[in-house]
Design an enzyme around this catalytic site. Structure first.
Site, mmCIF file in Angstrom:
data_model
loop_
_atom_site.group_PDB
_atom_site.id
_atom_site.type_symbol
_atom_site.label_atom_id
_atom_site.label_comp_id
_atom_site.label_asym_id
_atom_site.label_seq_id
_atom_site.Cartn_x
_atom_site.Cartn_y
_atom_site.Cartn_z
ATOM 1 N N LYS A 50 0.932 -1.333 -0.198
ATOM 2 C CA LYS A 50 0.606 0.618 -0.136
ATOM 3 C C LYS A 50 0.844 1.400 0.160
ATOM 4 O O LYS A 50 0.025 2.636 -0.375
ATOM 5 C CB LYS A 50 -0.922 -0.017 1.438
ATOM 6 C CG LYS A 50 -1.894 -1.143 1.440
ATOM 7 C CD LYS A 50 -3.092 -1.445 -0.067
ATOM 8 C CE LYS A 50 -3.768 -1.766 -0.463
ATOM 9 N NZ LYS A 50 -4.851 -2.053 -1.923
ATOM 10 N N ASP A 103 -11.333 0.131 -7.094
ATOM 11 C CA ASP A 103 -10.202 0.452 -7.603
ATOM 12 C C ASP A 103 -10.730 0.744 -9.263
ATOM 13 O O ASP A 103 -11.824 0.803 -9.518
ATOM 14 C CB ASP A 103 -9.110 -0.556 -7.917
ATOM 15 C CG ASP A 103 -8.431 -0.933 -6.079
ATOM 16 O OD1 ASP A 103 -8.366 0.396 -6.155
ATOM 17 O OD2 ASP A 103 -7.925 -2.224 -6.048
ATOM 18 N N GLY A 108 -9.985 -11.911 8.215
ATOM 19 C CA GLY A 108 -9.705 -12.670 9.989
ATOM 20 C C GLY A 108 -10.241 -14.638 9.709
ATOM 21 O O GLY A 108 -10.678 -15.299 10.932
ATOM 22 N N LYS A 145 -32.591 -25.444 17.867
ATOM 23 C CA LYS A 145 -34.013 -25.798 17.972
ATOM 24 C C LYS A 145 -34.820 -24.908 18.675
ATOM 25 O O LYS A 145 -34.416 -23.819 19.027
ATOM 26 C CB LYS A 145 -33.873 -26.664 19.309
ATOM 27 C CG LYS A 145 -35.327 -26.574 20.341
ATOM 28 C CD LYS A 145 -35.305 -26.995 21.017
ATOM 29 C CE LYS A 145 -35.505 -25.652 22.163
ATOM 30 N NZ LYS A 145 -37.027 -25.085 21.861
ATOM 31 N N CYS A 163 -37.873 -24.394 25.995
ATOM 32 C CA CYS A 163 -36.759 -24.103 26.736
ATOM 33 C C CYS A 163 -35.962 -25.778 27.121
ATOM 34 O O CYS A 163 -35.001 -25.734 26.865
ATOM 35 C CB CYS A 163 -36.435 -23.188 27.741
ATOM 36 S SG CYS A 163 -37.050 -21.795 26.707
HETATM 37 C C1 TPS Z 1 -8.021 -12.250 -3.107
HETATM 38 N N1 TPS Z 1 -8.774 -7.908 1.166
HETATM 39 C C2 TPS Z 1 -10.132 -8.124 1.827
HETATM 40 S S1 TPS Z 1 -10.041 -8.591 3.546
HETATM 41 C C3 TPS Z 1 -8.341 -8.089 3.811
HETATM 42 C C4 TPS Z 1 -8.289 -7.886 2.239
HETATM 43 C C5 TPS Z 1 -6.817 -7.604 1.854
HETATM 44 C C6 TPS Z 1 -7.642 -8.798 4.849
HETATM 45 C C7 TPS Z 1 -7.083 -9.442 5.048
HETATM 46 O O1 TPS Z 1 -5.901 -10.300 6.331
HETATM 47 N N2 TPS Z 1 -9.597 -10.999 -2.183
HETATM 48 C C8 TPS Z 1 -8.131 -11.476 -2.405
HETATM 49 N N3 TPS Z 1 -6.910 -10.209 -1.642
HETATM 50 C C9 TPS Z 1 -7.307 -9.305 -1.439
HETATM 51 N N4 TPS Z 1 -6.492 -7.904 -1.426
HETATM 52 C C10 TPS Z 1 -8.943 -8.781 -0.969
HETATM 53 C C11 TPS Z 1 -9.499 -9.820 -0.954
HETATM 54 C C12 TPS Z 1 -9.382 -7.170 -0.176
HETATM 55 P P1 TPS Z 1 -6.340 -11.105 7.077
HETATM 56 O O2 TPS Z 1 -6.097 -12.568 7.098
HETATM 57 O O3 TPS Z 1 -5.025 -11.003 7.975
HETATM 58 O O4 TPS Z 1 -7.374 -10.733 7.311
#
Ligand code: TPS
Length: 538
Positions: free
Chosen positions: A47, A95, A181, A365, A464
């Protein structure tokens, strides 16, 4: 040289980030460790970097990737991708527009796009197969890697929506990776749950940044991810599906195992249910603990035969609930989820959705309206269906139960005059790309009936407490047992007890007492051949 698009393996896609490298590592060393241990696709993502430095880095990484026969994708910078002759580019929603990207890079380069919504899929489908080759579906879970994310985490359910949109729009050429995540604690579950509703499509892979780039031992981290991808089984549920055989002999076996193992059933439940639920648990040979203490959930989940009942009627703080789900999932111990009043208010829907996205449940349930809402079927929508006769049709409720079971890969129970139980666990199996092959309408489902028992509705916490009974049965059976069988046994036992109690009571006060007595008696006699409830396979 441009990589042949047909041969791309999307299973383990590493996206780089040079701002999170641990001491003693470099971007190059982390990517190398990834490639040596099973990364199948690399995206260079910088970046804040001067163009000259980006190009130098890209050329180095490109050589490395070529030596592993792995394609290199460049994030965002189409000029850099073209300059070095990369295999592809990845662009986000903000983009350069995809048709322009394609015009610049030509027909052979791979184009990836970040996608989070159905309408974006519709757009790519309209463009046709010559534009987008794959999508990054996300973000799935919260992540610190993406600064200022523009969309809320979508959870596995959001990813299923995207897969459904691809199927609905016949975008068969487009491959998918989930991102955001993703870590070993949740990857198995994401791969297990994310299957399109028609059963024809699953994710092609996962994409990670921090799990490898920020790992002090990137080789070990990658091996771990590779292992999850190469052993596609969510071990929470066992592999030997034998739901075709459910019979009174099955019930006897389940009750016998619960008796021998005396499970500890932790309740996180509403205030009205707490006392009765504890007594029901004792009546069915199990030990209740009504704890909402965050600090002890991990210790409790580690106790052999522990199970958790999570009832959202009135709730413990969200962080306690999440920690409990995390703990029981980590120990692969069962959780029974009762989403009380799901979608009755927006707040409840949000709370329940948050929890559903946070973990894997053995059983979900609900009553008819909860299950219909979870299945995203309403009576309004159902009126449009031919089979609708003005009353809730048995076939339709069974279908909603199947949809919930299938969507959450769980055993779903829908209570009412008929109780429906559907098995969407698939024995814990999952498959990359091709999905499960069968759709929700084809999974096993039974209807359990014992005539109507109206007095059930005249006491508090009767629904419940079915949750408590189910938790006792799924907690008490041996780990290799079938969870569907255990759930069906609980439902049949509870319904038989309800009927028996209704013939013995004089009003709702004595019904309460009689229900406990009947459960206690039926459980301890363990003679299911005499149980009155009927079971119909649908
Ligand atoms: C294949 N993007 C979405 S979440 C994220 C990024 C870079 C961070 C995940 O980090 N799909 C692809 N390439 C990308 N650059 C994006 C989406 C954008 P972490 O795995 O640490 O949670």
């Amino acid at each position: 040289m441009v990589f042949n698009k047909e041969n791309v393996d999307y299973s383990l896609y590493l996206v780089t980030d040079s701002s999170m490298l641990p001491d003693g590592t470099t971007l190059y060393s982390q990517v190398k460790a990834g490639l040596e241990n099973g990364v199948t696709l690399v995206q260079l993502r910088e970046k804040d970097i001067e163009t000259k430095d980006f190009i130098r880095e890209a050329v180095e990484v490109q050589k490395l990737c070529q030596s592993f026969n792995v394609p290199l994708i460049i994030n965002d910078r189409i000029d850099v991708a073209l300059a070095i002759g990369a295999d592809g580019v990845h662009v986000g929603q903000d983009d350069m527009p995809i048709p322009m990207v394609r015009k610049l890079v030509g027909p052979d380069m791979i184009i990836g796009w970040s996608v989070g919504f159905r309408h974006e899929v519709e757009t790519l489908a309209e463009w046709g197969p010559d534009m987008v080759d794959y999508i990054g579906v996300g973000t799935i879970f919260p992540t610190l890697t993406k600064k200022n994310p523009k969309k809320a985490p979508m959870g596995p359910q959001g990813a299923i929506e995207v897969l459904n949109a691809l199927e609905d729009n016949k975008a068969h050429w487009c491959r998918t990776v989930a991102i955001g995540g993703l870590h070993p604690v949740n990857i198995e579950r994401v791969l297990y749950q994310c299957v399109s509703s028609n059963g024809q499509r699953a994710l092609d892979g996962i994409s990670v940044v921090s799990d490898i780039m920020a790992a002090p031992d990137a080789a070990a981290a990658t091996k771990n991810l590779r292992h999850l991808l190469d052993n596609p089984s969510y071990k929470f549920v066992n592999l030997g599906l034998k739901s075709e055989t459910v019979s009174s002999e099955t019930y006897r076996e389940v009750v016998g195992q619960v008796t021998r193992n005396r499970p500890l059933v932790q309740h996180m439940t509403n205030k009205v249910h707490q006392n009765f639920g504890a007594n029901v648990t004792l009546a069915v040979g199990s030990s209740p603990i009504m704890s909402e203490v965050k600090e002890e959930v991990h210790e409790l989940a580690r106790i052999p035969h522990a199970a958790l009942l999570l009832n959202t009627g009135s709730v413990a703080p969200l962080d306690v609930l999440r920690e409990a789900i995390t703990a029981y999932n980590k120990e692969k111990r069962p959780i029974v989820f009762d989403p009380v009043g799901y979608s009755a208010t927006e707040a409840r829907r949000l709370l329940n959705d948050t929890l559903l996205s946070h973990g894997q449940f053995t059983c979900i349930k609900g009553n008819t309206s909860e299950i219909l809402s979870l299945a995203k079927l309403t009576t309004e929508k159902m009126k449009g269906v031919d089979a609708f006769t003005g009353q809730l049709d048995k076939v339709m409720v069974a279908q909603a139960t199947r949809v919930v079971a299938y969507t959450y890969k769980t055993v779903a129970v829908c209570t009412g005059e008929y109780d429906f139980v559907a098995d969407g666990t698939f024995g814990g199996r999952y498959y990359l790309s091709c999905g499960l092959g069968i759709s929700a309408k084809d999974i096993p489902c039974v209807a359990i009936h014992n005539g109507s028992i109206p007095i059930m509705g005249d006491i508090t916490a009767s629904g419940c407490s079915l949750g408590s009974t189910i938790a006792c049965c799924v907690g008490g059976v041996a780990p290799e047992s079938n969870l569907f069988d255990a759930v069906v046994t609980a439902v049949v036992l509870y319904k038989t007890a309800g009927k028996l109690a209704s013939t013995r009571c004089q009003g709702n006060g004595s019904f309460n007492v009689q229900l406990l007595d009947a459960l206690y008696q039926l459980f301890h006699e363990n003679c299911p051949a005499t149980w009155s409830t009927s079971l119909e396979r649908l």
